[in-house]
Scaffold this active site. Structure first.
Site, mmCIF file in Angstrom:
data_model
loop_
_atom_site.group_PDB
_atom_site.id
_atom_site.type_symbol
_atom_site.label_atom_id
_atom_site.label_comp_id
_atom_site.label_asym_id
_atom_site.label_seq_id
_atom_site.Cartn_x
_atom_site.Cartn_y
_atom_site.Cartn_z
ATOM 1 N N CYS A 83 1.615 9.846 -1.960
ATOM 2 C CA CYS A 83 0.661 8.731 -1.907
ATOM 3 C C CYS A 83 -0.434 8.962 -0.879
ATOM 4 O O CYS A 83 -1.403 8.218 -0.827
ATOM 5 C CB CYS A 83 1.391 7.437 -1.603
ATOM 6 S SG CYS A 83 2.661 7.091 -2.829
ATOM 7 N N CYS A 206 5.148 -5.961 -3.061
ATOM 8 C CA CYS A 206 4.958 -4.570 -3.501
ATOM 9 C C CYS A 206 3.573 -4.382 -4.101
ATOM 10 O O CYS A 206 3.098 -5.233 -4.851
ATOM 11 C CB CYS A 206 5.981 -4.204 -4.579
ATOM 12 S SG CYS A 206 7.690 -4.648 -4.180
ATOM 13 N N LYS A 328 -2.163 -3.329 -1.907
ATOM 14 C CA LYS A 328 -1.480 -4.495 -2.453
ATOM 15 C C LYS A 328 -2.303 -5.207 -3.526
ATOM 16 O O LYS A 328 -1.760 -5.590 -4.573
ATOM 17 C CB LYS A 328 -1.162 -5.464 -1.294
ATOM 18 C CG LYS A 328 -0.510 -6.770 -1.705
ATOM 19 C CD LYS A 328 0.871 -6.538 -2.250
ATOM 20 C CE LYS A 328 1.417 -7.770 -2.948
ATOM 21 N NZ LYS A 328 0.927 -7.930 -4.325
ATOM 22 N N HIS A 332 -3.090 0.871 -6.251
ATOM 23 C CA HIS A 332 -2.602 2.113 -5.645
ATOM 24 C C HIS A 332 -2.438 3.224 -6.687
ATOM 25 O O HIS A 332 -1.327 3.591 -7.061
ATOM 26 C CB HIS A 332 -1.277 1.818 -4.928
ATOM 27 C CG HIS A 332 -0.723 2.969 -4.141
ATOM 28 N ND1 HIS A 332 -1.497 3.994 -3.643
ATOM 29 C CD2 HIS A 332 0.564 3.253 -3.760
ATOM 30 C CE1 HIS A 332 -0.722 4.857 -3.003
ATOM 31 N NE2 HIS A 332 0.518 4.441 -3.061
#
Lengths: 384, 384
Positions: A83, A206, A328, A332
């Protein structure tokens, strides 16, 4: 060492996208080229960040992107750090421009995974953990960050509502960002009543799985001045590592790589955390943002939740954290995220952030990590 | 700019390996560290090259490797450029040492795919082509290189037996390399009578799918001198690109990226092709080696086959091509290959190549590309 600048930035919307990984990367790159006011031929090499090109049947993305931009003779490569791929790719491009190897580079991050479904994505993302010690035991990232959240709740004066407040804040920012994935106002009650994913983390703690691509043009200041467009300076670049598996760390309410990377970046820039006006930080889960803001030196260890509770991290408060909406709300797309953070900083420091503008901002940072922070890069940017 | 050196090298055997991708990468890295006479703590960052870590369920390899070496605080990243990943990763590490960002780096390449079987491997490798234009039409790499071979046979005075001679030569060298995958003497008849894969290429014209890991220690000359072990200098580094799809090229009997990369590398080193004593070149298929030796300037276009026919490229002839056995015999663990070439050059120039030693060699080069040469890197090395 050359003074290194960001001269232009472009991004697709983040979310569920229909176009191919090649098409979205080319779109973002073409937008960055337009934004910079340069021609594709000005670019000397392409730094692509991506993790799961295989999901869209295209690995070795570099030459395909360069060919689509009409500059197939220029070298390229793909960089992966889970990530944190985008910021690590940015760092490599930065090093090459700073050293004088190239005067103008394309840095493009991209990911296309939503079409594969949640099971594929969760499984393959888990290959980014220390799989022998973590993934193979059945733990994926929500579980790992849940362990961090549980430890934080135990060690410090914090509640699950505090974590929820991070999500509420980032959605408030994301609503103001036309490129964001989840542009939806939410309340603490919404977070608290959402499905439990891995206790104490609930669905709204998440970040989403997103598709998306972001790109920036990185160049020497001499090149930027010659072109004449808006540019910002990269004044600090730091990297660091942590034990790959969470179980290998002494404490799990701090991420060592963030501390190492930010100290190195601040030192290079000649600043302290107090000088930072806003920060795009890695909030893959709400607990992560709390830990990040402490590890980056904005708040003392254990006081990150108090800051959130008191509204110190909202837009135009003490320090604006994730004005873009963060992972958030903005989303992502893992290979793109770190580059997308730079796009936000560029937009902020060149007065192109519209209603989410951080007022009178001169110094912004990006903080992006891979896995549970096994790898990390922090960059400092300053307006001209 | 710092003078950059290779101070140590290590490699697993190439072939079908039982150990995990993590274990083989750590083995090669530990061997390189031992060879260099340094401690893991001397390493400032890790450059890992890999394409299909997912095949062994481990993406984000960097932090896992660094953690296993006991240096989890040090940053790392993974670099992918298809079959050229190793040399591109080496190039990035080179740039960082040359620029003075680090004085000592680990460069490790690795791949583990044979356990997945031929169908998986062929399919996923095809994702390294321009998949929209090539792979999706059902063409995988043997078909693409067969097109190049057919064009070569049509344009120049060449026969299928000439291509076969490349395989025979490289197997002769590989027999002398204890780390090689296919240590088997073969004849032209063996090649000609092996199964047709994609006409005119037969099974023995193709390199094998291999597992394997290779690593080198890259450092400043000042660092190398302080440690005191055998080292060689990196005196040239060049990169180039080609249209991603073969159909986008004007001619398919030349690889533009090889020409660009080698010209840049020779220029930086202040040499010409005539000065090169031996070369590790990218012979994924026999036709590739013929084209490579022309594009690298060793022979005129169309004359590469004549050179092979006349034995000008055998060990200790005019120019020793692939003394290691090349991809054809030594093997082709795609993320490792480019780094493995550097291991061979290090062994040759520090008198550790045993019976396959190129006599009186002072200058060696590595040439490694991705896909059908869409990306390429060439490096020049000189003995001290």
């Amino acid at each position: 060492m050359e003074s290194v600048c960001v001269l232009g930035a472009g991004s697709t919307k983040y979310g569920r996208l229909d176009d191919s990984i090649v098409d979205i990367t080319v779109q973002a790159s073409a937008d960055a080229i337009d934004s910079a006011g340069i021609e594709p031929g000005d670019i000397k090499a392409g730094y692509i960040s991506n993790v799961f090109g295989i999901a869209d049947k295209q690995v070795h993305l570099g030459p395909v992107i360069m060919s689509n931009l009409g500059i197939s003779d220029k070298p390229s490569l793909s960089i992966e750090s889970a990530c944190g791929s985008g910021s690590v790719s940015f760092r490599e491009a930065y090093a090459n421009v700073a050293a004088g190897f190239y005067d103008c580079l394309l840095v493009a991050g991209t990911e296309k995974v939503t079409h594969t479904g949640t099971e594929w994505t969760t499984t393959y993302f888990a290959y980014c953990s220390d799989f022998f010690h973590e993934g193979s035991a059945g733990v994926s990232f929500p579980g790992l960050f849940a362990s961090m959240a549980r430890a934080y709740l135990t060690e410090f004066d914090a509640t699950e509502e505090d974590f929820a407040q991070v999500a509420v804040k980032n959605h408030n920012n994301g609503i103001l960002n036309p490129k964001a994935h989840l542009r939806k106002k939410i309340t603490i009650d919404d977070v608290m009543s959402s499905a439990v994913v891995a206790s104490p983390l609930k669905l709204y703690d998440c970040c989403p799985f997103s598709d998306g691509a972001s790109a920036v043009i990185l160049c020497t200041e001499e090149f930027a001045k010659k072109v004449g467009g808006d540019y910002i300076r990269v004044t600090g670049s730091g990297r660091g590592g942590s034990p790959a598996a969470l179980q290998g760390r002494e404490h799990i309410t701090t991420i060592p790589s963030t501390v190492l990377a930010s100290k190195a970046a601040y030192k290079m820039a000649g600043i302290t955390a107090k000088d930072v006006d806003f920060a795009e930080v890695h909030d893959c889960f709400t607990i992560a943002e709390v830990v990040d803001t402490e590890d980056l030196g904005f708040f003392e260890k254990g006081k990150g939740v108090e800051a959130v509770r008191e509204g110190k991290t909202t837009l135009n408060s003490d320090i604006s954290i994730n004005p873009s909406g963060g992972l958030k709300s903005k989303g992502h797309p893992i290979g793109a995220t770190g580059v997308g953070q730079v796009v936000e900083v560029y937009d902020q420091l060149t007065d192109q952030a519209g209603p989410r503008t951080v007022n009178d901002a001169h110094i912004g940072i990006t903080h992006n990590f891979g896995a549970t922070g096994a790898s990390c890069a922090v960059h400092v940017f300053e307006s001209v």
